[in-house]
Design a protein around this motif. Sequence first.
Motif, PDB file in Angstrom:
ATOM      1  N   ALA A   1      31.587  -4.522   4.492  1.00  0.00           N
ATOM      2  CA  ALA A   1      32.299  -4.082   3.278  1.00  0.00           C
ATOM      3  C   ALA A   1      31.389  -3.261   2.361  1.00  0.00           C
ATOM      4  O   ALA A   1      31.821  -2.306   1.729  1.00  0.00           O
ATOM      5  N   LYS A   2      30.100  -3.634   2.298  1.00  0.00           N
ATOM      6  CA  LYS A   2      29.170  -2.932   1.416  1.00  0.00           C
ATOM      7  C   LYS A   2      28.543  -1.702   2.053  1.00  0.00           C
ATOM      8  O   LYS A   2      27.979  -0.865   1.361  1.00  0.00           O
ATOM      9  N   GLY A   3      28.577  -1.641   3.398  1.00  0.00           N
ATOM     10  CA  GLY A   3      27.808  -0.609   4.084  1.00  0.00           C
ATOM     11  C   GLY A   3      26.330  -0.890   3.936  1.00  0.00           C
ATOM     12  O   GLY A   3      25.512  -0.006   3.708  1.00  0.00           O
ATOM     13  N   ARG A   4      25.965  -2.190   4.069  1.00  0.00           N
ATOM     14  CA  ARG A   4      24.577  -2.615   3.799  1.00  0.00           C
ATOM     15  C   ARG A   4      23.777  -2.692   5.093  1.00  0.00           C
ATOM     16  O   ARG A   4      24.268  -3.202   6.097  1.00  0.00           O
ATOM     17  N   PRO A   5      22.517  -2.184   5.075  1.00  0.00           N
ATOM     18  CA  PRO A   5      21.658  -2.310   6.263  1.00  0.00           C
ATOM     19  C   PRO A   5      21.488  -3.785   6.656  1.00  0.00           C
ATOM     20  O   PRO A   5      21.287  -4.636   5.793  1.00  0.00           O
TER      21      PRO A   5
ATOM     22  N   PRO B   1      25.434 -10.780  -2.174  1.00  0.00           N
ATOM     23  CA  PRO B   1      24.691  -9.644  -2.728  1.00  0.00           C
ATOM     24  C   PRO B   1      25.514  -9.053  -3.858  1.00  0.00           C
ATOM     25  O   PRO B   1      26.657  -9.481  -4.083  1.00  0.00           O
ATOM     26  N   SER B   2      24.948  -8.119  -4.589  1.00  0.00           N
ATOM     27  CA  SER B   2      25.721  -7.450  -5.639  1.00  0.00           C
ATOM     28  C   SER B   2      26.958  -6.791  -5.011  1.00  0.00           C
ATOM     29  O   SER B   2      26.908  -6.280  -3.894  1.00  0.00           O
ATOM     30  N   ALA B   3      28.077  -6.824  -5.752  1.00  0.00           N
ATOM     31  CA  ALA B   3      29.375  -6.417  -5.187  1.00  0.00           C
ATOM     32  C   ALA B   3      29.637  -4.919  -5.346  1.00  0.00           C
ATOM     33  O   ALA B   3      30.716  -4.497  -5.740  1.00  0.00           O
ATOM     34  N   ASN B   4      28.625  -4.107  -5.022  1.00  0.00           N
ATOM     35  CA  ASN B   4      28.777  -2.654  -5.053  1.00  0.00           C
ATOM     36  C   ASN B   4      28.704  -2.118  -3.634  1.00  0.00           C
ATOM     37  O   ASN B   4      28.204  -2.804  -2.750  1.00  0.00           O
ATOM     38  N   ARG B   5      29.163  -0.878  -3.422  1.00  0.00           N
ATOM     39  CA  ARG B   5      28.853  -0.206  -2.162  1.00  0.00           C
ATOM     40  C   ARG B   5      27.355   0.020  -2.147  1.00  0.00           C
ATOM     41  O   ARG B   5      26.764   0.341  -3.180  1.00  0.00           O
TER      42      ARG B   5
ATOM     43  N   PRO C   1      25.143   1.822  -8.321  1.00  0.00           N
ATOM     44  CA  PRO C   1      24.699   0.850  -9.326  1.00  0.00           C
ATOM     45  C   PRO C   1      25.431  -0.486  -9.183  1.00  0.00           C
ATOM     46  O   PRO C   1      26.609  -0.517  -8.822  1.00  0.00           O
ATOM     47  N   SER C   2      24.766  -1.586  -9.468  1.00  0.00           N
ATOM     48  CA  SER C   2      25.387  -2.910  -9.333  1.00  0.00           C
ATOM     49  C   SER C   2      26.526  -3.058 -10.347  1.00  0.00           C
ATOM     50  O   SER C   2      26.467  -2.497 -11.443  1.00  0.00           O
ATOM     51  N   PRO C   3      27.571  -3.831  -9.976  1.00  0.00           N
ATOM     52  CA  PRO C   3      28.744  -3.968 -10.845  1.00  0.00           C
ATOM     53  C   PRO C   3      28.547  -5.034 -11.909  1.00  0.00           C
ATOM     54  O   PRO C   3      28.126  -6.145 -11.610  1.00  0.00           O
TER      55      PRO C   3
ATOM     56  N   VAL D   1      21.494  -7.109 -15.225  1.00  0.00           N
ATOM     57  CA  VAL D   1      20.681  -6.729 -14.057  1.00  0.00           C
ATOM     58  C   VAL D   1      20.524  -7.958 -13.167  1.00  0.00           C
ATOM     59  O   VAL D   1      20.651  -9.094 -13.630  1.00  0.00           O
ATOM     60  N   GLU D   2      20.244  -7.725 -11.889  1.00  0.00           N
ATOM     61  CA  GLU D   2      20.170  -8.811 -10.918  1.00  0.00           C
ATOM     62  C   GLU D   2      19.030  -9.775 -11.237  1.00  0.00           C
ATOM     63  O   GLU D   2      18.075  -9.425 -11.934  1.00  0.00           O
ATOM     64  N   SER D   3      19.116 -10.950 -10.599  1.00  0.00           N
ATOM     65  CA  SER D   3      18.151 -12.019 -10.849  1.00  0.00           C
ATOM     66  C   SER D   3      16.722 -11.622 -10.495  1.00  0.00           C
ATOM     67  O   SER D   3      16.480 -10.763  -9.648  1.00  0.00           O
TER      68      SER D   3
ATOM     69  N   LYS E   1      17.281   3.394  -1.109  1.00  0.00           N
ATOM     70  CA  LYS E   1      17.767   4.108  -2.296  1.00  0.00           C
ATOM     71  C   LYS E   1      18.787   3.220  -2.990  1.00  0.00           C
ATOM     72  O   LYS E   1      19.591   2.562  -2.362  1.00  0.00           O
ATOM     73  N   HIS E   2      18.760   3.218  -4.294  1.00  0.00           N
ATOM     74  CA  HIS E   2      19.413   2.154  -5.019  1.00  0.00           C
ATOM     75  C   HIS E   2      19.913   2.618  -6.361  1.00  0.00           C
ATOM     76  O   HIS E   2      19.307   3.490  -6.972  1.00  0.00           O
ATOM     77  N   TYR E   3      20.920   1.983  -6.867  1.00  0.00           N
ATOM     78  CA  TYR E   3      21.319   2.115  -8.271  1.00  0.00           C
ATOM     79  C   TYR E   3      21.578   3.553  -8.692  1.00  0.00           C
ATOM     80  O   TYR E   3      21.466   3.896  -9.858  1.00  0.00           O
TER      81      TYR E   3
HETATM   82 MG    MG Z   1      22.179  -5.133  -4.694  1.00  0.00          MG
END
Ligand code: MG
Length: 344
Positions: free
Chosen positions: A58-62, A145-149, A153-155, A182-184, A238-240
């Motif tokens: 769903a996230k397209g996460r590695p 994980p954060s609920a973003n693609r 940027p994280s939601p 911001v994340e933990s 690459k992030h955020y």
């Molecule tokens: Mg994240």
Amino acid sequence: MKQTKLLPIYDPERDRPALLEAGRLLREGGLVAIPTETVYGLAANALDPEAVAGIFEAKGRPQDNPLIVHIHEMSMMEDLVTGIPEAAHRLAERFWPGPLTMILPKTNRIPMATSGGLETVAIRMPSNAVARAIIEAAGVPLAAPSANRSGSPSPTTWQHCVDDLEGRVDAIVQSDPCAVGVESTVITLCGEVPRLLRPGAVTLEQLRETLGQVEMDRGVLEQLSPDARVSSPGMKYKHYAPKAEVTLVRGTGEAFVRYVQQQQPCGLWAICFEEDAGLTVPNRCYGAREDHLTQANRIFDLLREMDKQGAKKVCIHCPDTDGVGLAVYNRLIRSAAFHVVDAT
Ligand code: MG
Ligand code: TXA
């Protein structure tokens, strides 16, 4: 395409039917975006490799990027890790429930899909009341994980989750905006000396007060190459990043404003401190220079807004790195693909 349900849960008592529905979906292997005090998370049963595979899709996460496992009480942790060292007890006592994640050696109950193939697992006990009630209703630890693609940027609001994940998950919980933004903080307790892997609202200064010596991983401040063997795989991607080209600009308010005013104005935006006077290009403030909590709270929403505004280039006034500022800086330097300039 999945039919994504919206489940309003603002008060776990009053909104009990929606809470039980979220718990049922998770227990049955579904994917549900849930609020936490840091950012919204995309949750699934952490003990079910198929459910966890759904998160990555769903996230397209590695696949090698491990997930954080969320618990609502200490007893849930006991069979997930091989032991709870003294340092973990001390951190839990001071910072749990709250925005701190600890990495410890895992047991076989945690599937490799959840730990990204590592022999360790990241555990966090959130403080958000809705998050805690959902974990309890599910009756299983939740990988989230954060609920973003992946990459964006994280939601920090449920609307951000809808923008990124509608049609890709079973449900999105509608709840309040995240208090922290911001994340933990992520700390590993697996080496000789505890090491900070990702800064957050629990600061390096606070960790050192609690544990004595704490190292900072070089990935906190520096760019890591994609094939580097890193202690926290999440930090090499690459992030955020919004679609616009982001530049982080160091310097005084005057120097920042002068720098921005000299840029090609077409599609230019600025994200500044409240004290930065005299900008004529379109801009948003993300708090006062010293107010890192407000900066943390606003930054991801503003990065998303830059896309909505169609910004082509965004100059962001670089935060100082004391306290929670280190977390803000760590996210911004990634959103800028490590493009930092000194304005004079
Ligand atoms: Mg994240
Ligand atoms: O605040 C948060 O932590 C949010 C909310 C939803 O709880 N979650 C979150 O998850 O930010 P995620 O997946 O976006 O970030 C997890 C980070 C990644 O950088 C990952 O590489 C690292 O934690 N991580 C997870 N397990 C690890 C492990 N076993 N060893 C090293 N790093 C780990």
